[in-house]
Design a protein around this motif. Structure first.
Motif, PDB file in Angstrom:
ATOM      1  N   ASP A  88       0.453  -1.335   0.125  1.00  0.00           N
ATOM      2  CA  ASP A  88       0.087  -0.080   0.109  1.00  0.00           C
ATOM      3  C   ASP A  88       0.901   1.125  -0.162  1.00  0.00           C
ATOM      4  OD1 ASP A  88      -3.220  -0.759   0.453  1.00  0.00           O
ATOM      5  OD2 ASP A  88      -1.698  -1.819   2.225  1.00  0.00           O
ATOM      6  N   VAL A  97       3.703   7.229   2.520  1.00  0.00           N
ATOM      7  CA  VAL A  97       3.145   6.114   3.382  1.00  0.00           C
ATOM      8  C   VAL A  97       2.990   4.656   3.137  1.00  0.00           C
ATOM      9  CG1 VAL A  97       2.112   5.011   5.568  1.00  0.00           C
ATOM     10  CG2 VAL A  97       1.409   7.483   5.504  1.00  0.00           C
ATOM     11  N   ARG A  99       3.061   0.500   2.969  1.00  0.00           N
ATOM     12  CA  ARG A  99       2.885  -0.245   3.755  1.00  0.00           C
ATOM     13  C   ARG A  99       3.101  -2.225   3.269  1.00  0.00           C
ATOM     14  NH1 ARG A  99      -1.223  -3.187   5.757  1.00  0.00           N
ATOM     15  NH2 ARG A  99      -1.479  -3.716   7.757  1.00  0.00           N
ATOM     16  N   ALA A 101       2.444  -5.906   4.582  1.00  0.00           N
ATOM     17  CA  ALA A 101       2.306  -6.577   4.567  1.00  0.00           C
ATOM     18  C   ALA A 101       2.157  -8.218   4.446  1.00  0.00           C
ATOM     19  CB  ALA A 101       0.520  -6.330   5.630  1.00  0.00           C
ATOM     20  N   VAL A 141       3.735  -6.821   9.267  1.00  0.00           N
ATOM     21  CA  VAL A 141       3.629  -5.641   8.829  1.00  0.00           C
ATOM     22  C   VAL A 141       4.662  -4.312   9.232  1.00  0.00           C
ATOM     23  CG1 VAL A 141       1.721  -3.189   8.911  1.00  0.00           C
ATOM     24  CG2 VAL A 141       1.142  -6.339   9.086  1.00  0.00           C
ATOM     25  N   VAL A 143       5.902  -1.003   8.353  1.00  0.00           N
ATOM     26  CA  VAL A 143       5.240   1.289   7.696  1.00  0.00           C
ATOM     27  C   VAL A 143       6.673   1.477   7.721  1.00  0.00           C
ATOM     28  CG1 VAL A 143       3.906   2.381   8.158  1.00  0.00           C
ATOM     29  CG2 VAL A 143       3.055   0.121   8.670  1.00  0.00           C
ATOM     30  N   ARG A 145       7.454   5.063   7.186  1.00  0.00           N
ATOM     31  CA  ARG A 145       6.214   6.562   6.608  1.00  0.00           C
ATOM     32  C   ARG A 145       7.443   8.466   7.270  1.00  0.00           C
ATOM     33  NH1 ARG A 145       4.155  10.019  11.387  1.00  0.00           N
ATOM     34  NH2 ARG A 145       2.264  10.895  10.145  1.00  0.00           N
TER      35      ARG A 145
END
Length: 150
Positions: A88, A97, A99, A101, A141, A143, A145
């Motif tokens: 994502d 951002v 992401r 997963a 996951v 992330v 950012r």
């Protein structure tokens, strides 16, 4: 609905790339990185874009985001034993951002983490942050950012 959004986003990116003399944007480049990972993964990652990712992200942040995407997908292929991975990419609230997963076996408590340290360093270099941990239903996951001003 999510599948339809992904398909529309992909079509938009491909048509935009086909009609433009400019270098491909973040959207097209992330799709290419994901496509390049299919053989190692054994399946295609699901990819979703939210926000105007091709217009708000600096060239430097694009370069880092692509490297982070490659590393994350490489880690999934090598270690996760996953059957699904979601990528994502969003521009929201002044941040880019990313992401990633997966539904794999999760991260071991001990082991080498140089790849993850590299992702954290890339985020810090742009004034951002990086986290990695277990997913709600297992897997891992990641992330990444960073501020859009980076």
């Amino acid at each position: 609905d999510d599948t339809i959004k992904v398909i529309r986003s992909t079509i938009f990116a491909l048509s935009e790339h086909a009609t433009s003399d400019e270098a491909p944007g973040l959207r097209a480049q992330v799709l290419q990185v994901c496509q390049d990972s299919v053989e190692a993964l054994g399946f295609s990652p699901a990819v979703r874009f939210t926000g105007p990712v091709d217009f708000e992200v600096s060239d430097e942040a694009v370069d880092h985001a692509l490297a982070v995407t490659r590393e994350a997908l490489s880690n999934v292929a090598r270690h996760a034993k996953a059957s699904r991975v979601d990528v994502d990419v969003a521009t929201t609230d002044g941040y880019l951002v990313l992401r990633v997963a997966d539904d794999g076996c999760g991260m071991p408590d001990a082991g080498r983490r140089s790849g993850l340290a590299n992702l954290a360093e890339r985020a810090a270099a742009l004034g951002g942050e990086f986290t990695a941990g277990p997913g709600e239903n297992g897997g891992t996951v990641l992330v990444w950012r960073v501020p859009l001003e980076a």
